[in-house]
Write an enzyme that holds these catalytic residues in place. Structure first.
Site, PDB file in Angstrom:
ATOM      1  N   LYS A  47     -19.517 -25.214  18.226  1.00  0.00           N
ATOM      2  CA  LYS A  47     -18.458 -25.782  17.385  1.00  0.00           C
ATOM      3  C   LYS A  47     -18.398 -25.103  16.029  1.00  0.00           C
ATOM      4  CE  LYS A  47     -18.317 -30.160  19.724  1.00  0.00           C
ATOM      5  NZ  LYS A  47     -18.452 -31.597  19.736  1.00  0.00           N
TER       6      LYS A  47
ATOM      7  N   ARG B 205     -12.344 -25.229  29.739  1.00  0.00           N
ATOM      8  CA  ARG B 205     -12.501 -25.607  31.151  1.00  0.00           C
ATOM      9  C   ARG B 205     -11.407 -26.597  31.526  1.00  0.00           C
ATOM     10  NH1 ARG B 205     -14.117 -30.864  30.143  1.00  0.00           N
ATOM     11  NH2 ARG B 205     -15.357 -31.097  28.264  1.00  0.00           N
TER      12      ARG B 205
HETATM   13  P1  ADP Z   1     -13.313 -34.338  28.751  1.00  0.00           P
HETATM   14  O1  ADP Z   1     -13.200 -33.509  29.980  1.00  0.00           O
HETATM   15  O2  ADP Z   1     -12.162 -35.146  28.493  1.00  0.00           O
HETATM   16  O3  ADP Z   1     -13.838 -33.592  27.551  1.00  0.00           O
HETATM   17  P2  ADP Z   1     -15.838 -35.394  28.902  1.00  0.00           P
HETATM   18  O4  ADP Z   1     -16.305 -34.887  27.585  1.00  0.00           O
HETATM   19  O5  ADP Z   1     -16.311 -36.742  29.331  1.00  0.00           O
HETATM   20  O6  ADP Z   1     -14.304 -35.467  29.022  1.00  0.00           O
HETATM   21  O7  ADP Z   1     -16.090 -34.265  30.057  1.00  0.00           O
HETATM   22  C1  ADP Z   1     -17.250 -33.674  30.354  1.00  0.00           C
HETATM   23  C2  ADP Z   1     -18.081 -34.710  31.030  1.00  0.00           C
HETATM   24  O8  ADP Z   1     -17.808 -34.768  32.402  1.00  0.00           O
HETATM   25  C3  ADP Z   1     -19.543 -34.450  30.906  1.00  0.00           C
HETATM   26  O9  ADP Z   1     -20.028 -35.012  29.744  1.00  0.00           O
HETATM   27  C4  ADP Z   1     -20.124 -35.142  32.094  1.00  0.00           C
HETATM   28  O10 ADP Z   1     -20.679 -36.386  31.755  1.00  0.00           O
HETATM   29  C5  ADP Z   1     -18.931 -35.365  32.995  1.00  0.00           C
HETATM   30  N1  ADP Z   1     -19.146 -34.743  34.283  1.00  0.00           N
HETATM   31  C6  ADP Z   1     -19.801 -33.625  34.545  1.00  0.00           C
HETATM   32  N2  ADP Z   1     -19.767 -33.329  35.823  1.00  0.00           N
HETATM   33  C7  ADP Z   1     -19.096 -34.296  36.411  1.00  0.00           C
HETATM   34  C8  ADP Z   1     -18.712 -34.558  37.751  1.00  0.00           C
HETATM   35  N3  ADP Z   1     -19.019 -33.728  38.711  1.00  0.00           N
HETATM   36  N4  ADP Z   1     -18.009 -35.649  38.027  1.00  0.00           N
HETATM   37  C9  ADP Z   1     -17.676 -36.478  37.049  1.00  0.00           C
HETATM   38  N5  ADP Z   1     -17.997 -36.276  35.766  1.00  0.00           N
HETATM   39  C10 ADP Z   1     -18.698 -35.208  35.447  1.00  0.00           C
HETATM   40  P1  ADP Z   2     -17.379 -33.861  22.085  1.00  0.00           P
HETATM   41  O1  ADP Z   2     -17.672 -32.402  22.177  1.00  0.00           O
HETATM   42  O2  ADP Z   2     -18.551 -34.702  22.362  1.00  0.00           O
HETATM   43  O3  ADP Z   2     -16.136 -34.224  22.830  1.00  0.00           O
HETATM   44  P2  ADP Z   2     -15.804 -33.988  19.625  1.00  0.00           P
HETATM   45  O4  ADP Z   2     -16.088 -33.098  18.475  1.00  0.00           O
HETATM   46  O5  ADP Z   2     -14.645 -33.648  20.487  1.00  0.00           O
HETATM   47  O6  ADP Z   2     -17.115 -34.104  20.515  1.00  0.00           O
HETATM   48  O7  ADP Z   2     -15.645 -35.494  19.107  1.00  0.00           O
HETATM   49  C1  ADP Z   2     -15.612 -36.581  19.978  1.00  0.00           C
HETATM   50  C2  ADP Z   2     -15.052 -37.802  19.274  1.00  0.00           C
HETATM   51  O8  ADP Z   2     -15.849 -38.152  18.128  1.00  0.00           O
HETATM   52  C3  ADP Z   2     -13.656 -37.646  18.721  1.00  0.00           C
HETATM   53  O9  ADP Z   2     -12.661 -37.881  19.699  1.00  0.00           O
HETATM   54  C4  ADP Z   2     -13.639 -38.697  17.615  1.00  0.00           C
HETATM   55  O10 ADP Z   2     -13.434 -39.990  18.134  1.00  0.00           O
HETATM   56  C5  ADP Z   2     -15.040 -38.617  17.057  1.00  0.00           C
HETATM   57  N1  ADP Z   2     -15.104 -37.650  15.947  1.00  0.00           N
HETATM   58  C6  ADP Z   2     -15.595 -36.397  16.000  1.00  0.00           C
HETATM   59  N2  ADP Z   2     -15.507 -35.790  14.803  1.00  0.00           N
HETATM   60  C7  ADP Z   2     -14.938 -36.663  13.952  1.00  0.00           C
HETATM   61  C8  ADP Z   2     -14.588 -36.633  12.559  1.00  0.00           C
HETATM   62  N3  ADP Z   2     -14.809 -35.557  11.797  1.00  0.00           N
HETATM   63  N4  ADP Z   2     -14.007 -37.733  12.027  1.00  0.00           N
HETATM   64  C9  ADP Z   2     -13.782 -38.828  12.778  1.00  0.00           C
HETATM   65  N5  ADP Z   2     -14.095 -38.923  14.084  1.00  0.00           N
HETATM   66  C10 ADP Z   2     -14.681 -37.860  14.677  1.00  0.00           C
END
Ligand code: ADP
Ligand code: ADP
Ligand code: MG
Length: 472
Positions: free
Chosen positions: A115, A291
């Site tokens: 990040k 992805r």
């Molecule tokens: P997004 O795709 O919206 O970012 P997530 O951050 O939840 O949502 O997506 C990645 C997540 O998918 C991983 O943190 C993991 O927990 C979940 N994941 C990984 N592999 C699988 C799988 N085969 N089936 C369902 N969920 C999975």
């Molecule tokens: P991940 O890789 O786990 O998906 P993100 O950076 O996408 O992490 O953040 C996941 C969630 O955490 C966001 O959708 C939001 O709800 C919260 N979040 C992350 N960063 C911030 C921020 N700077 N201020 C407020 N909320 C945040």
């Protein structure tokens, strides 16, 4: 063009990709751990190969997976989401073994995977990023100085973070001191990397993300946005497309910035650019997921684009079949992540045997699942067992249809998020259609739903009754 694809994933994600392969007349090779011998993706694939006894490490064993792909004659590998899907080494090894990786280049995965690196590239490209540290934090003292400069609240975040883990809000010096070591430990445990960075905490933001498709001929489009503001512990639960919060002007502006972000890292294939938007419609880049995304189904529903089929076509070298101007969307779609979790008990996972499974049907319903009656949900994996995607011509009818579909959905044997979602879909606050990431904290009353008793509850109640009857 591709004849055989190895799917380096499991569960619902693997099944989604198998379905795309079927429709394209491509053979799908599944892999599975010993714990997954009865998993549905194993039954649905054309071929399935057991990769090892370890439930989790098996799916992360790059050498073994690449070897199996070569030995089974695959010409491409799809990583799905989770597991190795954001591992640049995996993408490289697949390519070096003479196969096509269905995803972006290893360099794009690496540059967006961290990040802090992603923030640097985006600043250089002129994309607005959340104010924060320049690169990684070197010490708690540096963190304290920066937090006081920016002003609290701030977010401490793991540079290698994902899945909502390694993120902590700090409201003052004492909380920052306390969270610094805790977040470092969390980051090490979850990602094997303790690097942290800091962002200004955006108060009550909307999580809005744009789906990107980019081909290998330099064409990049976005497929509009998803509103993923309904979360628990920074993880998405319910996603909506399009967002009720965006004006057409803001949608066009953010979409153009998302395309610019993808172009800045020479992005190819499907990806998602995530933004936070404050109540005044200011927006900032948060991260890019290199992805397929869990919630891609809602975008598919409102745009009629099959994102997985497009991923495969792009990997085959085909140009995108549409321009940005040719893309449009219709109606609304809502995805509910049906997790084997107990919302009343802090969303604790509830693995176990499913005794009954009846999924909903009828107009506007799509179910992407991986469980069935008699299936034992293993404790080792993500708790998501199905995704319910509901669509309709307008917001109100889509919410009403969601309520109907959730009531039709009958999963017994383990507790799931279903009754909680029924409470949400039936609430006035949800019908209003606008939420920020504080939605769950602001509406604790939604957790006061009635839940069906599980076999364990009934057994416990019977034991208590017998004990009382026997005077024990
Ligand atoms: P997004 O795709 O919206 O970012 P997530 O951050 O939840 O949502 O997506 C990645 C997540 O998918 C991983 O943190 C993991 O927990 C979940 N994941 C990984 N592999 C699988 C799988 N085969 N089936 C369902 N969920 C999975
Ligand atoms: P991940 O890789 O786990 O998906 P993100 O950076 O996408 O992490 O953040 C996941 C969630 O955490 C966001 O959708 C939001 O709800 C919260 N979040 C992350 N960063 C911030 C921020 N700077 N201020 C407020 N909320 C945040
Ligand atoms: Mg994210």
């Amino acid at each position: 063009m591709f004849k055989r694809i190895l799917i380096a994933n499991r569960g619902e994600c693997a099944i989604r990709i198998i379905r795309a392969c079927r429709e394209l007349d491509i053979k799908a090779v599944a892999i599975y751990s010993e714990a997954d011998a009865n998993a549905l993706h194993v039954k649905k694939a054309d071929f399935a190969v057991m990769i090892g006894p370890d439930p989790v490490k098996s799916y992360l064993n790059i050498h073994r997976i690449v070897t199996i792909a070569v030995e089974t004659g695959c010409d491409a590998v799809h990583p799905g989401f989770g597991f190795l899907s954001e591992n640049d080494e995996f993408a490289r090894r697949v390519t070096e073994a003479g196969m096509t990786y269905i995803g972006p280049s290893p360099d794009a995965i690496r540059d967006m995977g961290s990040k802090t690196k992603a923030r640097e590239s985006m600043i250089a490209a002129g994309v607005p990023v959340i104010p924060g540290s320049e690169g990684e934090l070197s010490s708690i003292d540096e963190a304290l100085v920066l937090a006081n400069d920016m002003g609290y609240p701030v977010m401490l975040k793991a540079a290698a973070g994902g899945g909502g883990r390694g993120i902590r809000r700090c409201d003052n010096d004492a909380e920052l001191r306390e969270n610094y070591d805790i977040t470092k430990r969390e980051a090490t445990a979850a990602f094997g990397d303790d690097a942290l960075f800091m962002e200004k905490c955006i108060v009550e933001p909307h999580h809005i993300e744009f789906q990107i498709l980019a081909d290998s001929h330099g064409n990049v489009v976005h497929l509009f946005e998803r509103d993923c503001s309904i979360q628990r512990r920074n993880q998405k639960l319910i996603e909506i497309a399009p967002s009720n919060f965006l004006t057409p002007e803001l949608r066009a502006e953010m979409g153009a910035v998302a395309v610019k972000a993808a172009k800045a890292v020479n992005y190819v294939n499907a990806g998602t650019v995530e933004f936070l938007v404050d109540k005044d419609h200011n927006f900032w880049f948060m991260e890019m997921n290199t992805r397929l995304q869990v919630e891609h189904t809602i975008t598919e529903t409102i745009t009629d684009v099959d994102i997985v089929a497009q991923q495969i076509a792009i990997a085959e070298g085909k140009p995108l079949p549409f321009t940005q101007e040719e893309l449009s969307f219709h109606g609304f779609a809502i995805e509910f992540r049906i997790n084997a979790e107990d919302p009343k008990n802090g969303f604790l996972p509830t693995p176990g045997r499913i005794t009954r499974y009846n999924s909903p049907g009828g107009p506007g319903i799509r179910v992407d699942g991986c469980v069935y009656a008699g299936y034992e949900i293993p404790p080792h994996y993500d708790s998501m067992c199905a995704k319910l995607t509901v669509s309709g011509p307008d917001w109100e009818s889509t919410v009403r249809r969601s309520k109907r579909a959730l009531a039709e959905y009958d999963i017994r044997g383990v507790r799931t998020t279903l009754p909680f979602y029924s409470a949400i879909a039936g609430s006035d606050v949800f019908m209003q259609g606008e939420f920020d990431t504080g939605f769950m904290d602001k509406h604790p009353e939604l957790l006061n739903y009635k839940q069906k008793k599980t076999r364990e509850d009934i057994a416990a109640a019977v034991a208590v009754a017998i004990a009382a009857h026997c005077g024990l």
